[in-house]
Enzyme design. Structure first.
Site, PDB file in Angstrom:
ATOM      1  N   ASP A 179       0.855  -1.183   0.000  1.00  0.00           N
ATOM      2  CA  ASP A 179       0.000   0.000   0.000  1.00  0.00           C
ATOM      3  C   ASP A 179       0.893   1.235   0.000  1.00  0.00           C
ATOM      4  OD1 ASP A 179       1.052   0.205   2.500  1.00  0.00           O
ATOM      5  OD2 ASP A 179      -0.851   0.122   3.571  1.00  0.00           O
ATOM      6  N   ASP A 181       1.505   4.886   2.103  1.00  0.00           N
ATOM      7  CA  ASP A 181       1.178   5.646   3.313  1.00  0.00           C
ATOM      8  C   ASP A 181       1.664   7.083   3.202  1.00  0.00           C
ATOM      9  OD1 ASP A 181       0.305   3.245   4.589  1.00  0.00           O
ATOM     10  OD2 ASP A 181       2.391   2.743   4.967  1.00  0.00           O
ATOM     11  N   ASP A 268      -3.183   4.866   2.661  1.00  0.00           N
ATOM     12  CA  ASP A 268      -3.480   5.295   4.028  1.00  0.00           C
ATOM     13  C   ASP A 268      -3.021   6.731   4.209  1.00  0.00           C
ATOM     14  OD1 ASP A 268      -4.305   2.729   4.547  1.00  0.00           O
ATOM     15  OD2 ASP A 268      -2.390   2.105   5.385  1.00  0.00           O
TER      16      ASP A 268
END
Length: 347
Positions: A179, A181, A268
């Site tokens: 992912d 961040d 995120d």
DNA sequence: TGCTGGCAAACA
DNA sequence: TGTTTG
DNA sequence: ACAGCA
């Protein structure tokens, strides 16, 4: 595959699946120690003096050096239960409990899950299945930076003096991640509260928002020393899945005659008050194991409490960021220690 | 020997 | 309330 | 069931 640390990770994961958290942590920490070594192990004698490697882990490593593999690990790898739970938990929103539940029902593949009308998926799992192909692929650094440009553009409209940092694995120098961040903040105290809602709204308006889970801030500085220091921070944050157009990624040809021209990416965002930015940045730089070890080091070796919000000196009963304004010394020392450890953190 | 080992908050 | 996420 | 510590 086949390296001692991978083997120990397999055992750790298997213990996680049977909800045996102690041995799971033991094997995970052992694997992490091996990964942190400057050079790969040459033989069994190299583990002499290393921490967290007891008789059990030593036997596994020894088997790998002597036979090329560990029978214990091979057994886990061929185990139907392990293989199935590994597939199920690879879906965003599916943990060991849910995977176990499906396994007990006799389900063995993702196809069986999605075609079973008696299974009720939650919001997270629906997104997990919907974008499974994209989300399971690694995210490249170029893709991470492309996402960064989109977010920065939107956040800049909310407040031109926004600060944004790519954190997580990419900040530790990795080329790929699962992912992306980001840490964002604005200088004016309190204004950061509106930041993430504004970003999420704008992503939705632009049709780029595929999933969002927004978490309100529960940060309260006045209550920090009383409660036991916490692992997860209370800053405002959100877990998203966004649509990344391929043409926005540097070094990727826009010409995709057939198929989609975009990819779903897990993102995120965390928005601490500017005054807490440094601690949030340290906390969100990872890795998971490194953060654990850093907290343990602060507590046991330094008599200090570290979390994503602050560093508290138990000896003097002061926060280090308070001290920097009054005395200037301890924060610099804490900070250099943290930076040195961060530099040494090779995941 | 027995205890610890990352925890708050959203969702269903 | 239990489960999952980071 | 793992490993480290009081």
């Amino acid at each position: 595959m086949g390296t001692p640390s991978d083997a120990l990770e397999v055992l750790a994961e298997n213990y996680e699946f049977i909800e045996s958290i102690g041995p799971c942590l033991g094997f995970r920490r052992a694997a992490s120690v091996l990964k942190s070594l400057p050079a790969p192990l040459r033989n069994i004698n190299d583990i002499e003096g290393l921490p967290c490697l007891g008789p059990e882990t030593k036997a596994v490593i020894q088997d790998i050096f002597e036979c090329g593999s560990s029978s214990k690990v091979e057994e886990v790898l061929t185990d139907e239960r392990y293989r199935t739970l590994k597939i199920f938990t690879s879906v965003f929103g599916v943990g060991p409990k849910t995977a176990e539940k499906w396994y007990r029902r006799g389900l063995r593949s993702l196809e069986q899950i999605v075609s079973d009308s008696s299974i009720h998926l939650n919001k997270m799992q629906i997104a997990g299945f919907q974008y499974y192909e994209d989300i399971s692929k690694p995210v490249s650094k170029a893709e991470a930076e492309a996402v960064g440009h989109i977010i920065k553009e939107i956040a800049g409209c909310f407040s031109p003096d926004v600060t944004m940092t790519l954190t997580g694995g990419f900040r530790r120098g990795k080329e790929f991640g699962h992912d992306v961040d980001f840490l964002l903040t604005v200088p004016r105290p309190g204004k950061e509260d509106g930041l993430l809602p504004a970003v999420i709204d704008q992503l939705r308006i632009q049709g780029l928002l595929l999933y969002s889970d927004f978490q309100e801030s529960t940060f309260d500085l006045s209550r920090l020393p009383n409660r036991r220091f916490e692992a997860m921070d209370h800053f405002q944050k959100c877990f998203l899945i966004v649509k990344l157009k391929k043409e926005q990624v540097v070094g990727q040809q826009a010409e995709q005659r057939c198929g989609r021209d975009w990819k779903a990416v897990r993102v995120d965002l965390v928005a601490p008050p500017a005054e807490r930015y440094a601690f949030a940045l340290l906390g969100w730089s990872g890795s998971t194991q490194f953060e654990r070890d850093l907290r343990r080091y602060s507590r046991l070796e330094r008599n200090m409490l570290l979390d994503n919000h602050a560093l508290f000196d138990k000896t003097t009963c002061f926060f280090c960021n308070k001290v920097i304004h009054q005395r200037r010394i301890p924060m610099a020392r804490c900070d250099s220690t943290a930076s040195a450890m961060l530099t040494a953190n090779q995941d």
